[in-house]
Scaffold this motif. Structure first.
Motif, PDB file in Angstrom:
ATOM      1  N   ARG A 145       1.827  16.012   2.981  1.00 15.49           N
ATOM      2  CA  ARG A 145       1.934  15.023   4.062  1.00 15.49           C
ATOM      3  C   ARG A 145       0.707  14.109   4.022  1.00 15.49           C
ATOM      4  NH1 ARG A 145      -0.264  17.197   9.604  1.00 15.49           N
ATOM      5  NH2 ARG A 145      -1.730  18.799   8.907  1.00 15.49           N
ATOM      6  N   PHE A 146       0.909  12.902   4.530  1.00 12.26           N
ATOM      7  CA  PHE A 146      -0.134  11.874   4.521  1.00 12.26           C
ATOM      8  C   PHE A 146      -0.358  11.387   5.946  1.00 12.26           C
ATOM      9  CE2 PHE A 146       1.678  12.017   0.374  1.00 12.26           C
ATOM     10  CZ  PHE A 146       0.723  11.578  -0.527  1.00 12.26           C
ATOM     11  N   ILE A 147      -1.592  10.990   6.235  1.00 12.06           N
ATOM     12  CA  ILE A 147      -1.910  10.413   7.542  1.00 12.06           C
ATOM     13  C   ILE A 147      -2.903   9.268   7.343  1.00 12.06           C
ATOM     14  CG2 ILE A 147      -3.866  11.947   8.027  1.00 12.06           C
ATOM     15  CD1 ILE A 147      -1.252  10.778  10.602  1.00 12.06           C
ATOM     16  N   GLY A 148      -2.755   8.238   8.160  1.00 12.87           N
ATOM     17  CA  GLY A 148      -3.714   7.148   8.141  1.00 12.87           C
ATOM     18  C   GLY A 148      -4.630   7.228   9.350  1.00 12.87           C
ATOM     19  N   TYR A 149      -5.759   6.576   9.269  1.00 14.80           N
ATOM     20  CA  TYR A 149      -6.697   6.512  10.391  1.00 14.80           C
ATOM     21  C   TYR A 149      -7.130   5.064  10.598  1.00 14.80           C
ATOM     22  CZ  TYR A 149      -7.112  11.567   9.909  1.00 14.80           C
ATOM     23  OH  TYR A 149      -6.842  12.917   9.822  1.00 14.80           O
ATOM     24  N   TRP A 194       2.489  -2.696   6.756  1.00 11.61           N
ATOM     25  CA  TRP A 194       1.253  -1.929   6.820  1.00 11.61           C
ATOM     26  C   TRP A 194       0.060  -2.764   7.284  1.00 11.61           C
ATOM     27  CZ3 TRP A 194       2.294   1.299   1.825  1.00 11.61           C
ATOM     28  CH2 TRP A 194       2.854   2.539   2.199  1.00 11.61           C
ATOM     29  N   ASN A 195       0.069  -4.046   6.914  1.00 14.49           N
ATOM     30  CA  ASN A 195      -1.089  -4.876   7.306  1.00 14.49           C
ATOM     31  C   ASN A 195      -1.086  -5.209   8.800  1.00 14.49           C
ATOM     32  OD1 ASN A 195       1.005  -6.700   7.293  1.00 14.49           O
ATOM     33  ND2 ASN A 195       0.059  -8.130   5.843  1.00 14.49           N
ATOM     34  N   GLN A 196      -0.056  -4.798   9.500  1.00 14.01           N
ATOM     35  CA  GLN A 196      -0.050  -4.947  10.958  1.00 14.01           C
ATOM     36  C   GLN A 196      -0.809  -3.793  11.622  1.00 14.01           C
ATOM     37  OE1 GLN A 196       3.802  -5.739  12.724  1.00 14.01           O
ATOM     38  NE2 GLN A 196       3.202  -4.802  14.662  1.00 14.01           N
ATOM     39  N   SER A 242       0.354   7.090  12.026  1.00 15.48           N
ATOM     40  CA  SER A 242       1.397   7.365  11.049  1.00 15.48           C
ATOM     41  C   SER A 242       1.492   6.233  10.024  1.00 15.48           C
ATOM     42  CB  SER A 242       2.747   7.533  11.758  1.00 15.48           C
ATOM     43  OG  SER A 242       3.793   7.615  10.808  1.00 15.48           O
ATOM     44  N   LEU A 243       1.817   6.615   8.795  1.00 15.49           N
ATOM     45  CA  LEU A 243       2.031   5.634   7.727  1.00 15.49           C
ATOM     46  C   LEU A 243       3.504   5.251   7.599  1.00 15.49           C
ATOM     47  CD1 LEU A 243      -0.313   7.400   5.198  1.00 15.49           C
ATOM     48  CD2 LEU A 243      -0.674   5.083   6.055  1.00 15.49           C
ATOM     49  N   GLY A 282     -11.136  -0.707   4.968  1.00 12.95           N
ATOM     50  CA  GLY A 282     -12.110   0.129   5.661  1.00 12.95           C
ATOM     51  C   GLY A 282     -11.488   1.244   6.468  1.00 12.95           C
ATOM     52  N   ASP A 283     -10.172   1.198   6.697  1.00  7.50           N
ATOM     53  CA  ASP A 283      -9.483   2.320   7.326  1.00  7.50           C
ATOM     54  C   ASP A 283      -9.305   3.431   6.290  1.00  7.50           C
ATOM     55  OD1 ASP A 283      -9.269   1.214   9.855  1.00  7.50           O
ATOM     56  OD2 ASP A 283      -7.339   0.259   9.450  1.00  7.50           O
ATOM     57  N   LEU A 284      -8.754   4.567   6.706  1.00  3.61           N
ATOM     58  CA  LEU A 284      -8.722   5.745   5.836  1.00  3.61           C
ATOM     59  C   LEU A 284      -7.325   6.347   5.716  1.00  3.61           C
ATOM     60  CD1 LEU A 284     -11.889   7.575   7.247  1.00  3.61           C
ATOM     61  CD2 LEU A 284     -11.794   5.858   5.431  1.00  3.61           C
TER      62      LEU A 284
END
Length: 201
Positions: free
Chosen positions: A190-194, A127-129, A121-122, A134-136
């Motif tokens: 909606r947004f998702i991080g990887y 965020w830098n934690q 989740s974003l 290179g993540d998506l």
């Protein structure tokens, strides 16, 4: 004489079976791959506003193809040969490629199923934690359950993620401003991080 030949043949077959069983029984060590995040980001910053002629250009739908190229530049090995399988990810011979290489939603499934990363989740900061270069990040514009757009993170701070993708007006676009622009046009987006793993098999 025939009996001796028969016994000799039986012995040879038994020997061959023993060798085969021995070979099959030997465990094959899985290869461990290392993801070079900086190499992936360098590729993204080199090619974000142009197409690498080594790959097909999908025009306005080139986002996942572009990110796949970044990951390959970062050391992700190609996998498989069946373009329809979600467990395969490849681009061969300049024209034969998997759906997971080029289609955002299929790519998201390969990423998680392959053990090369996990959805994150974003909603949580700093965020830098949770995220690194290179993540998506992916977007589902209409909240229909299918991911439509793929981007690579090329910079991250405590309060901002910067993404790069085909075809942006600039590289390292602030995610917060991108989110605001997308939500203004697609209120249900909606947004998702990887988080991608630094090492995987």
């Amino acid at each position: 004489m025939h009996t001796k030949k028969l016994l000799g043949s039986v012995g040879l077959v038994a020997l061959l079976m023993t060798v085969i069983v021995s070979v099959v029984a030997v465990p094959v060590e899985a290869t461990t791959y290392t993801y070079n995040r900086q190499a992936a980001v360098n590729y993204a910053l080199q090619w974000w506003n142009k197409a690498n002629p080594a790959y097909r250009n999908f025009g306005s739908n080139d986002c996942t193809n572009f990110v796949s190229q970044c990951l390959y530049a970062g050391g992700w090995p190609m996998k498989g040969w069946n373009k329809w399988l979600l467990s395969h990810w490849f681009y061969y011979f300049g024209y034969y490629y998997s759906n997971t290489w080029t289609v955002a939603d299929d790519f998201s499934k390969f990423l998680v199923y392959s053990g090369r990363g996990q959805a994150r989740s974003l909603a949580y900061k700093p965020w830098n934690q949770y995220f690194k270069i290179g993540d998506l990040v992916q977007i589902d514009y209409n909240r229909d359950g299918k991911w439509d757009h793929t981007m690579i993170i090329t910079k991250v701070t405590a309060n901002e993620i910067y993404v790069t993708y085909h075809w942006a007006s600039n590289s390292s676009v602030p995610l917060t401003s991108l989110m605001a622009n997308v939500m203004a046009k697609y209120p249900n987006a909606r947004f998702i991080g990887y988080q991608l793993y630094d090492q995987f098999t």
